[in-house]
Design a protein around this motif. Structure first.
Motif, short mmCIF file in Angstrom:
data_model
loop_
_atom_site.label_atom_id
_atom_site.label_comp_id
_atom_site.label_asym_id
_atom_site.label_seq_id
_atom_site.Cartn_x
_atom_site.Cartn_y
_atom_site.Cartn_z
N THR A 126 4.01 0.99 -6.43
CA THR A 126 3.58 1.61 -5.17
C THR A 126 3.74 3.13 -5.30
O THR A 126 4.80 3.61 -5.71
N ILE A 127 2.71 3.86 -4.94
CA ILE A 127 2.70 5.31 -5.07
C ILE A 127 2.87 5.96 -3.69
O ILE A 127 2.18 5.60 -2.73
N VAL A 128 3.77 6.91 -3.61
CA VAL A 128 3.93 7.75 -2.42
C VAL A 128 3.86 9.20 -2.88
O VAL A 128 4.55 9.57 -3.84
N THR A 129 3.02 10.00 -2.24
CA THR A 129 2.85 11.37 -2.71
C THR A 129 2.60 12.33 -1.57
O THR A 129 2.15 11.93 -0.49
N LEU A 174 -13.75 11.41 -9.67
CA LEU A 174 -14.07 10.77 -8.39
C LEU A 174 -13.52 9.36 -8.25
O LEU A 174 -13.11 8.97 -7.15
N PRO A 175 -13.47 8.55 -9.32
CA PRO A 175 -12.86 7.22 -9.16
C PRO A 175 -11.39 7.29 -8.72
O PRO A 175 -10.91 6.36 -8.06
N PHE A 176 -10.70 8.36 -9.07
CA PHE A 176 -9.31 8.50 -8.62
C PHE A 176 -9.26 8.69 -7.11
O PHE A 176 -8.40 8.12 -6.43
N ILE A 177 -10.17 9.49 -6.57
CA ILE A 177 -10.23 9.68 -5.11
C ILE A 177 -10.53 8.35 -4.42
O ILE A 177 -9.95 8.02 -3.39
N GLU A 178 -11.43 7.56 -5.00
CA GLU A 178 -11.74 6.24 -4.46
C GLU A 178 -10.53 5.32 -4.53
O GLU A 178 -10.26 4.54 -3.59
N LEU A 179 -9.76 5.42 -5.61
CA LEU A 179 -8.55 4.62 -5.76
C LEU A 179 -7.54 4.95 -4.66
O LEU A 179 -6.91 4.05 -4.09
N ILE A 180 -7.39 6.22 -4.34
CA ILE A 180 -6.49 6.62 -3.26
C ILE A 180 -6.92 5.98 -1.95
O ILE A 180 -6.11 5.44 -1.20
N ALA A 181 -8.22 6.04 -1.66
CA ALA A 181 -8.73 5.47 -0.41
C ALA A 181 -8.48 3.98 -0.33
O ALA A 181 -8.20 3.44 0.75
N ASN A 182 -8.57 3.30 -1.46
CA ASN A 182 -8.43 1.84 -1.48
C ASN A 182 -6.98 1.37 -1.51
O ASN A 182 -6.67 0.27 -1.03
N ARG A 183 -6.09 2.17 -2.06
CA ARG A 183 -4.74 1.69 -2.32
C ARG A 183 -3.64 2.46 -1.59
O ARG A 183 -2.48 2.04 -1.61
N LEU A 184 -3.97 3.59 -0.96
CA LEU A 184 -2.97 4.38 -0.25
C LEU A 184 -3.45 4.68 1.16
O LEU A 184 -4.66 4.84 1.40
N ARG A 215 0.84 -1.19 0.00
CA ARG A 215 0.00 0.00 0.00
C ARG A 215 0.88 1.24 0.00
O ARG A 215 1.89 1.32 0.69
N GLY A 216 0.47 2.23 -0.79
CA GLY A 216 1.20 3.48 -0.85
C GLY A 216 0.84 4.41 0.29
O GLY A 216 0.10 4.06 1.21
N VAL A 217 1.35 5.63 0.21
CA VAL A 217 1.14 6.63 1.27
C VAL A 217 0.83 7.97 0.61
O VAL A 217 1.49 8.38 -0.36
N TYR A 218 -0.18 8.65 1.15
CA TYR A 218 -0.58 9.99 0.71
C TYR A 218 -0.44 10.92 1.91
O TYR A 218 -1.23 10.88 2.85
N LEU A 219 0.61 11.76 1.90
CA LEU A 219 0.85 12.72 2.98
C LEU A 219 0.27 14.07 2.57
O LEU A 219 0.61 14.59 1.51
N SER A 230 8.35 0.90 -16.18
CA SER A 230 9.54 0.14 -16.53
C SER A 230 10.66 0.41 -15.52
O SER A 230 11.09 1.55 -15.34
N ASN A 231 11.09 -0.64 -14.84
CA ASN A 231 12.16 -0.55 -13.83
C ASN A 231 11.80 0.38 -12.66
O ASN A 231 12.69 0.96 -12.04
N VAL A 232 10.51 0.52 -12.38
CA VAL A 232 10.08 1.34 -11.24
C VAL A 232 9.08 0.56 -10.39
O VAL A 232 8.04 0.13 -10.89
N ARG A 233 9.41 0.34 -9.13
CA ARG A 233 8.47 -0.29 -8.19
C ARG A 233 7.86 0.72 -7.23
O ARG A 233 6.79 0.48 -6.67
N CYS A 234 8.56 1.83 -7.02
CA CYS A 234 8.03 2.88 -6.14
C CYS A 234 8.16 4.22 -6.85
O CYS A 234 9.25 4.64 -7.22
N LEU A 235 7.02 4.87 -7.03
CA LEU A 235 6.96 6.17 -7.71
C LEU A 235 6.54 7.21 -6.69
O LEU A 235 5.45 7.13 -6.13
N ALA A 236 7.43 8.17 -6.43
CA ALA A 236 7.18 9.18 -5.40
C ALA A 236 6.96 10.54 -6.04
O ALA A 236 7.75 10.97 -6.88
N PHE A 237 5.88 11.22 -5.62
CA PHE A 237 5.53 12.52 -6.18
C PHE A 237 5.62 13.61 -5.12
O PHE A 237 5.18 13.42 -3.98
N ASP A 238 6.14 14.76 -5.51
CA ASP A 238 6.05 15.96 -4.69
C ASP A 238 4.88 16.79 -5.17
O ASP A 238 4.73 17.05 -6.37
#
Length: 376
Positions: free
Chosen positions: A159-162, A182-192, A59-63, A124-132
């Motif tokens: 895995t997404i960290v943002t 709105l499905p994106f907001i639901e995706l955050i709740a389910n996966r982060l 599961r990712g993290v949304y700070l 490709s060659n990324v398991r963790c993608l971190a966004f500022d």
């Protein structure tokens, strides 16, 4: 690498560089857990995906939280201590520009839905993608984010960290065709895991100690001061000012505003770009919503022949004030000497009052976007 976000955080507290903060400690522990999960997971690669054996990503993290709450600092600790090679960190605005470029390339191939191919390229060659600084300011981004991120997380196992200044539910608030987002907001709740860093202390303000927000007269000394403010707000070296990224702000109805310098919620404009060009309240509100801090350089003394510029300046300051934007300027004079004669000079006195208030410690301590929260 034996250190973790928690140990690095505790070292900074012990050294006096940070003050212990319960919300930051909670976030550091969650990021340390994610670091361990990613390091312990052995990617199955192509064959694993082909035969359906690839494990689900952690599961990712949304700070999220206001400016100065330590989001970027915690992201730094996480990314520096993440002991895997398949990691990438990128500013969200730059990432979405890359996505749109990849989508254009795929559409030219005319091979059907381009989203899966774009997601595969990014993963490709990324398991963790971190966004500022995740933020959604235009309908083009909003329309594709749900499908793109579902493909990245579910299909590609990323895995997404943002970080973000807003909670997920407030992303693209009141935006055009928001129902598609709105499905994106639901995706955050389910996966982060959503972790707030929204306490009352704005640590970034402490870094601004000794830096005034209004600098006069125009010249090298004033310019150096706003460059220093930009550095303290973004951690970008003032010696490398020429390489600060620019941005494009969606103004709606197919219009965009070029932002000469834009990074981590801070934008830099010239007075001419904002007030000599024909602009209206909606343009200024878009700026106020998108950026927590704005630097305006080259504000002149205005006279009767500058009544249009003065009127636009009044509207601009009203928008920034309403959204509690932190304002830093270089100007030819103090606020009360900017526009003393001409149409609307009497009404300009209210703008002078607001400009004075915007320099106060009380105003600077307010969170960005207060008007949005009052209307919610």
């Amino acid at each position: 690498m034996n250190t973790s976000p928690v140990s690095r955080y505790e070292q900074l507290v012990a050294a006096g560089e940070l003050r212990a903060d319960p919300a930051q400690q909670t976030a550091a522990r969650r990021l340390a857990q994610l670091r361990h999960e990613l390091a312990a997971q052995t990617p199955n690669g192509f064959l694993g995906k082909l035969f359906g054996k690839a494990p689900p990503p952690p599961r990712g993290v949304y700070l999220w939280g206001g400016v100065g709450r330590g989001k970027s600092m915690l992201m730094d600790l996480f990314h520096e201590t993440l002991a895997i090679a398949e990691k990438r960190r990128v500013h969200f605005h730059a990432f979405m520009l890359e996505v749109h470029s990849l989508l254009r390339d795929e559409r030219q191939k005319e091979r059907g839905d381009p989203i899966p191919s774009v997601a595969a390229t990014i993963a490709s060659n990324v398991r963790c993608l971190a966004f500022d600084e995740m933020v959604v300011n235009n309908s083009a981004d909003a329309m594709i984010m749900s499908r793109l991120f579902r493909a990245l997380i579910v299909d590609e196992g990323v895995t997404i960290v943002t970080t973000s200044n807003r909670p997920p539910a407030d992303l693209y608030k009141d935006g055009l065709n928001r129902e598609h987002f709105l499905p994106f907001i639901e995706l955050i709740a389910n996966r982060l895991d959503v972790i707030p860093l929204n306490g009352p202390v704005d640590y970034r303000l402490e870094r601004l100690a000794g830096i005034d927000s209004w600098h006069t007269p125009l010249g090298d000394a004033a310019t150096a001061q706003v460059r220093e403010a930009f550095f303290r707000l973004t951690d970008y070296s003032p010696d490398d000012a020429q390489n600060v990224p620019s941005g494009q702000l969606d103004l709606g109805v197919g219009r965009e505003l070029h932002v000469p310098r834009a990074l981590k919620g801070v934008a830099v404009f010239s007075f001419s770009r904002l007030c000599r060009d024909a602009r209206g309240a909606s343009d200024y509100l878009a700026i106020a919503r998108a950026y927590h801090s704005v630097i305006i350089v080259g504000i002149p003394v205005m006279g009767p022949d500058d009544r249009n510029e003065a009127a636009r300046f009044v509207t601009l300051i009203d928008a920034l004030y309403e959204y509690r934007v932190k304002l830093f300027v270089t100007a030819a004079e103090d606020p009360d000497r900017l526009y003393q004669s001409g149409d609307g000079s009497f009404e300009f006195e209210r703008t002078v009052s607001r400009l004075m208030e915007m320099q106060s410690d009380e105003y600077m301590a307010l969170g960005h976007g207060l008007a949005d929260r009052n209307q919610a």
